[in-house]
Design an enzyme around this catalytic site. Sequence first.
Site, PDB file in Angstrom:
ATOM      1  N   PRO A   1       0.833  -1.199   0.000  1.00 48.35           N
ATOM      2  CA  PRO A   1       0.000   0.000   0.000  1.00 48.35           C
ATOM      3  C   PRO A   1       0.867   1.248   0.000  1.00 48.35           C
ATOM      4  O   PRO A   1       1.802   1.363   0.795  1.00 48.35           O
ATOM      5  CB  PRO A   1      -0.775  -0.128   1.319  1.00 48.35           C
ATOM      6  CG  PRO A   1       0.137  -0.904   2.214  1.00 48.35           C
ATOM      7  CD  PRO A   1       0.940  -1.817   1.333  1.00 48.35           C
TER       8      PRO A   1
ATOM      9  N   HIS B   1       6.869  -3.599   3.164  1.00 45.75           N
ATOM     10  CA  HIS B   1       5.412  -3.586   3.350  1.00 45.75           C
ATOM     11  C   HIS B   1       4.757  -2.262   2.982  1.00 45.75           C
ATOM     12  O   HIS B   1       3.527  -2.187   2.916  1.00 45.75           O
ATOM     13  CB  HIS B   1       5.039  -3.966   4.777  1.00 45.75           C
ATOM     14  CG  HIS B   1       4.942  -2.807   5.730  1.00 45.75           C
ATOM     15  ND1 HIS B   1       5.985  -1.958   5.996  1.00 45.75           N
ATOM     16  CD2 HIS B   1       3.909  -2.359   6.475  1.00 45.75           C
ATOM     17  CE1 HIS B   1       5.603  -1.051   6.865  1.00 45.75           C
ATOM     18  NE2 HIS B   1       4.347  -1.258   7.173  1.00 45.75           N
TER      19      HIS B   1
END
Length: 477
Positions: free
Chosen positions: A376, A400
């Site tokens: 994201p 991440h």
Amino acid sequence: MKLVELVDELVEEGPYRFRIEQRDEMRVPGVVFASRGLLRDAEQSLQQVANVATLPGIVVASYAMPDIHWGYGFPIGGVAATDVDEGGVVSPGGVGFDISCGVRLLAADCDREELRSALPAIMDALDRAIPRGAGPGGLWRPFTRRQLERLLEGGSRYAVAEGHGEERDLTRCEDGGAVADADITQVSERARERGLGQVGSLGSANHFLEIQEVAEVYDEPAANAFGIARGQVCVMIHCGSRGLGHQICTDHVRAMDQAMARYGITVPDRQLACTPVHSPEGQAYLGAMAAAANYGRANRQLLSDMTRRIFRRTADVRLSLVYDVSHNLAKIETHEVNGTHRRLCVHRKGATRAFPPGHPELPQPLRKFGQPVLIPGTMGTASYVLTGVPGGDAFHSTCHGAGRTLSRHRALRTIATEDLRARLKRDGIAVRPLSWRGLTEEAPEAYKDVSAVVAASEGAGLCRTVARLVPLGVVKG
DNA sequence: ATGTCC
């Protein structure tokens, strides 16, 4: 243990790869995958990498991904594996407070142009329907204690069985949508109380639901297998296990902090509280953590289900799941260490599992290409789809996300909300924030450049880039 | 991240 000026002492030992030499109480060296630029102001988090290297049973190295930043005990972006059968420990701080926080990507059967006219109506419907922000509120209501117990044991499987999804969703979910070793007796009354009213909710801070467009494909065969193509509309959901996971972490950190001395364990920072995986406290935490892992997946499943209903009735568009993967979990996995296969407790905190091509746990259609890794980004920039690569280091892990550079307070001081609003409008990004103040705290300037993080991860040999996605609409707490 | 301090 005092380690001074770790940034200056980093040994560059490969592309995007630095070593913190083993010394004092460290049992292994530290290995940090990053560029010098990404490590600016990283002194505190490098100290945390060194601290983690002192944990009993840790093997090979204390790792950090390119999006490393300061966290509770362990750095966010940290990966640490301990040898389960050699006294290796498990530490709640190595997973973090948002247990099972993760990302799910759905692919629409339409492209950007086809959705253009319906987008405002879809955004308005999502705005009304998606529970978000701090505190209670969730899609699954009423929801009983008995249902919560079944959800903690069954994860997405339970949600789908109760009509909140398709059977196929489960094949595209890490662990088939549920882990088997949840122990609900280790989930406190308080954690249950907090979790009851939040099934199917985003939460706040960097959590979001975005409508995105695939802006670029870098690996056609992999993108094809994942079910995404340039111009296609996707939905990305980033959220975790809300108050339930937070309470479980709080409960078990306290229990371990009190129990540690009985096992003769000392740590350089109390936030690294841990006990052996085989101890009662270790098993209790892992059982409760697994329950929170199932809660997180079911949470994303409920949000997907509502989003699907809205796309279907507003624009006659269907959404199919690409993948769902967590970046805050500890898992018992078998890896080769010094030529022998060992059972390891792999902590990934702000780090994503990235299984290589051919891994037996991957669903058949994806197996040849490796595990989808969902990154994201920040609102107004980009998000990425990556894939695992053969020989991937750090126990098959990669980055991440972007990682903060400005505190919330500093972001509010330096970024003008009106300016942010104007820029989003200029870029054609529809936003439906719960509060503009919260949105300002999440402005792109408050984060590292996610593209630089992804480039460093690929450059370090941890993953390969498959596609870049850009936001069309943002729903946030 | 988080009923942003039981």
